[in-house]
Scaffold this motif. Structure first.
Motif, mmCIF file in Angstrom:
data_model
loop_
_atom_site.group_PDB
_atom_site.id
_atom_site.type_symbol
_atom_site.label_atom_id
_atom_site.label_comp_id
_atom_site.label_asym_id
_atom_site.label_seq_id
_atom_site.Cartn_x
_atom_site.Cartn_y
_atom_site.Cartn_z
ATOM 1 N N ARG A 7 1.857 11.668 -10.164
ATOM 2 C CA ARG A 7 0.922 12.784 -10.102
ATOM 3 C C ARG A 7 1.542 14.140 -9.848
ATOM 4 N N GLU A 8 2.727 14.173 -9.256
ATOM 5 C CA GLU A 8 3.319 15.482 -8.999
ATOM 6 C C GLU A 8 4.233 15.860 -10.162
ATOM 7 N N ASP A 32 6.563 14.554 4.101
ATOM 8 C CA ASP A 32 5.678 13.745 4.931
ATOM 9 C C ASP A 32 5.836 14.086 6.407
ATOM 10 N N LYS A 77 2.569 1.680 -3.421
ATOM 11 C CA LYS A 77 1.621 2.206 -4.395
ATOM 12 C C LYS A 77 1.427 3.708 -4.205
ATOM 13 N N LYS A 78 1.310 4.096 -2.956
ATOM 14 C CA LYS A 78 1.148 5.519 -2.634
ATOM 15 C C LYS A 78 2.322 6.330 -3.168
ATOM 16 N N GLU A 79 3.529 5.836 -2.938
ATOM 17 C CA GLU A 79 4.729 6.569 -3.367
ATOM 18 C C GLU A 79 4.807 6.623 -4.894
ATOM 19 N N ALA A 89 0.846 -1.196 0.000
ATOM 20 C CA ALA A 89 0.000 0.000 0.000
ATOM 21 C C ALA A 89 0.883 1.248 0.000
ATOM 22 N N LEU A 90 1.948 1.190 0.776
ATOM 23 C CA LEU A 90 2.866 2.332 0.836
ATOM 24 C C LEU A 90 3.637 2.490 -0.478
ATOM 25 N N LYS A 128 2.208 6.614 -6.896
ATOM 26 C CA LYS A 128 1.191 7.564 -7.336
ATOM 27 C C LYS A 128 1.720 8.980 -7.231
ATOM 28 N N LYS A 129 2.442 9.240 -6.143
ATOM 29 C CA LYS A 129 3.020 10.559 -5.952
ATOM 30 C C LYS A 129 3.923 10.898 -7.141
#
Ligand code: ADP
Ligand code: MG
Lengths: 386, 276
Positions: free
Chosen positions: A19-20, A214, A11-13, A8-9, A15-16
């Motif tokens: 997206r940024e 973060d 995937k989050k990273e 999950a972590l 996505k960042k």
């Protein structure tokens, strides 16, 4: 460790990263732009621009068998990519070299012809040889000279002696020579291995920014309150950056390929290259964490990350080849140097993956990278809880 | 057949008794959801929390009131294990926060003072991520996030990246994240600070609903009217010290004033919001 949390972590990273826009640029677009810029200026484009190296040759008037040195010069001239000027006086030649009129200067020793004669009489008996040394002076300011000229001369020499490239023994030694196989390699080819290394160095900045951000916006606290363990947090992030490094190296490879880089190696060499870049990316996460430890804010992290980015870049990638001897020695202390060295061995020198030089590089990269990551985690955890 | 039945009845009765006795002790041991004993926290030379002793009962909605810098956030951070106390202990459902950290983490949900959400993830993705971090399964995560998004009035913006949210929306999402795993105990540090009145009332309703479900809630605030509206019991802290503790109406009556705001003035001679 729970896989669900870790992934999950990750995937989050990821996505960042996607997206940024600023991150996306730094991670993917910047290497592409960089490779393109270097490729365009160093003859990578289309491969049609063959480079031309200007080499001065000093022959001795008191030679016993001058026909051999003449033949050598003729062979050298026959190579399309070099222009040769023959000097009879060392001093004049040296002056021209220092004024940048040529990129390299080769001194043919008096005993050159004798050495070759002795060799021809007993090519398989090294005891009968008369050894001599050719001195090569290179323009240190020229990337081209340091990288490309020695192999060209070595190749000329080898072809005269009817030796194949891999034979180590020869009656004539070329100082600074190496066993690089040069066909019509452009300077760009010599830079390509460094570019693979170069691309992932900017992960340092990204990791440093990600962790400081973060921390600033309270996400680290939030994660620490959740049952997520430090191992899961770190593994999740390291996995994300390894994915990014892999994509980066694929992009850089596609770019260099598109610009004419065609190393004549097998598939396993590419696999090796990607694995090496992945291992290397781990050290960049480590340096990123160290930066995040020192930096008080995400803004400071950007600047501070150059503390690690620049040495890695200048001492360990393609830029390093044109530096002074001292800087090249300093390169031995940055992991990127070993990555570039291993990739150069594999792609340009055609070294087998199991050769000592390559394995040594791999060992140094693996040990140092894991050490740096461990240091990064320990430091970060000490000053800012994870 | 009959004999067997009797025997079964006999043992089951026995077991019931045994269980009753056991659960009785459990209840006795953890009657309070939170037990704070002799808590001190010193930052360099600043005493942020001074000898705090406090118990919060299960199902209670407790308010920690005080002006800025009183030590509310420091207390909450110690309760949820983010920072170590200088001395003293905190127990949550009988688990020591410092020693049984992992057990405590599963029991509590925390809305920290900062608006902590990932700006590059959507509201839904933020909730899903934390659902996963709390080890929930996909179905539970989906149901729970939809419920929370609805309650917080974020359903229409669930798929938008939170960087595009308004301040109030971000605060509401940050609060929702604290409840993703339906925790038994919630610590809410200034949950309604800087919220528009509409958002604030939505949040109040949500908090009341949680209380009605039997959840224990500790919230901090410097809005006295918020404490008066919501809390079963309040503790007023000033300069790290607990200066009053009790049911709002009783505190008001005891000090012969009209509201909690005036209780604070009565006790300290200062207005709780100096800057206003
Ligand atoms: N990390 C820290 N280092 C030093 N002093 C701190 C730190 N955190 C809080 N303080 C001090 O402790 C006191 C209480 O702060 P805090 O708990 O944030 O108050 P509140 O949440 O009630 O506004 C303040 O005086 C603050 O300056
Ligand atoms: Mg506070």
């Amino acid at each position: 460790m729970q896989i669900q949390r870790t992934l999950a972590l990750t995937k989050k990273e990821l996505k960042k990263t996607i997206r940024e826009p600023a991150v996306l640029f730094m991670i993917f677009l910047f290497p592409v732009v960089f490779v393109f810029a270097f490729g365009a200026s160093f003859g990578g484009l289309g491969g049609s621009q063959t480079p031309n190296y200007h080499i001065g040759v000093v022959t001795s008037s008191s030679e016993d068998n001058p026909q051999w040195s003449q033949a050598f010069v003729e062979n050298l001239v026959a190579k399309k990519i070099v222009t040769v000027s023959v000097y009879s006086e060392n001093a004049t030649a040296q002056a021209d070299l220092s004024q940048g009129k040529m990129q390299a200067l080769l001194l043919i020793p008096e005993t050159f012809g004798d050495s070759i004669n002795a060799y021809i009489q007993a090519p398989n008996d090294a005891n009968q040889w008369l050894n001599s040394t050719m001195q090569l002076y290179l323009d240190k300011g020229s990337l081209i000279a340091t990288q490309a000229v020695p192999p060209i001369i070595q190749q000329t020499l080898n072809s005269m002696l009817n030796q194949n490239q891999q034979t180590l023994q020869s009656p004539i030694k070329l100082q600074t020579a190496s066993l690089v196989e040069v066909k019509t390699a452009s300077t760009f080819d010599f830079m390509a291995p460094g570019m693979f290394t170069f691309a992932s160095i900017f992960l340092i900045m990204m990791v440093a920014q990600s962790f400081t951000q973060d921390r600033e916006n309270g996400m680290m606290k939030r994660i620490r309150i959740s049952p997520t363990t430090p191992t899961e947090l770190m593994t999740g992030h390291v996995l994300a950056y390894m994915c990014i490094a892999l994509v980066q190296s694929i992009i850089v490879f596609a770019m260099t390929y598109a610009m004419g880089f065609r190393p004549s190696v097998v598939g396993s060499s590419y696999m090796f290259a990607f694995v090496l870049v992945l291992v290397f990316s781990v050290s960049n996460v480590g340096f990123g964490l160290i930066t995040a430890t020192i930096a008080k804010s995400s803004g400071a992290a950007t600047g501070l990350s150059f503390l690690f980015v620049l040495p890695q870049m200048f001492l360990g990638t393609f830029v390093g080849a044109s530096l002074s001897g001292a800087a090249q020695a300093a390169g031995k202390f940055v992991p990127s140097y070993y990555v570039t060295d291993a990739l150069t061995s594999v792609f340009l020198r055609g070294a087998p993956l199991a050769s000592a030089a390559v394995l040594l590089d791999l060992a140094v990269v693996s040990v140092s990278c894991i050490g740096i990551l461990a240091a990064g985690i320990v430091l970060y955890a000490k000053y800012y809880k994870i | 057949m009959r004999l067997q039945f009797l025997f079964f009845k006999f043992t089951s009765k026995h077991e019931t008794k045994f269980f009753a006795a056991k659960s009785l002790t459990v209840i006795y041991m953890s009657e309070s959801a939170i037990k704070i004993q002799n808590l001190n926290k010193k930052f360099e030379d600043k005493l942020a929390v001074e000898n705090l002793n406090l118990e919060v009962a299960k199902g209670e909605l407790f308010g920690l009131l005080g002006p800025n810098g009183a030590g509310k956030t420091t207390t909450i951070n110690i309760l949820c294990g983010l920072i170590k106390p200088t001395s003293g202990t905190v127990q949550i459902h009988g688990f020591d926060v410092q020693n049984d950290t992992q057990k405590v983490k599963e029991l509590i949900g925390v809305c920290i003072q900062e608006t902590a959400i990932y700006p590059y993830l959507s509201g839904k993705e933020n909730l899903e991520l934390f659902g996963k971090l709390y080890g929930m399964n996909k179905k539970a995560i989906k149901e729970r996030s939809n419920l929370l998004l609805n309650k917080m009035g974020l359903a229409d913006d669930a798929k938008r990246v939170t960087a595009k949210y308004s301040g109030g929306m971000k605060r509401r999402l940050s609060l929702a994240l604290a409840f993703i795993h339906d925790p038994q105990i919630a610590f809410l540090d200034e949950p309604t600070v800087a919220m528009d009145p509409q958002s604030r009332h939505a949040v109040w309703d949500f908090i009341k609903e949680q209380k009605n479900k039997g959840k224990t809630i500790v919230l901090t605030t410097h809005y006295m009217e918020e404490a008066q509206e919501l809390c079963d019991r309040v503790g007023i802290i000033d300069h790290g010290k607990l200066i009053a503790l009790g049911v709002p109406s009783e505190l008001i009556a005891k000090n012969h004033v009209k509201n909690l705001e005036e209780v604070f003035i009565q006790l300290t001679g200062r207005n709780i919001r100096e800057e206003l």
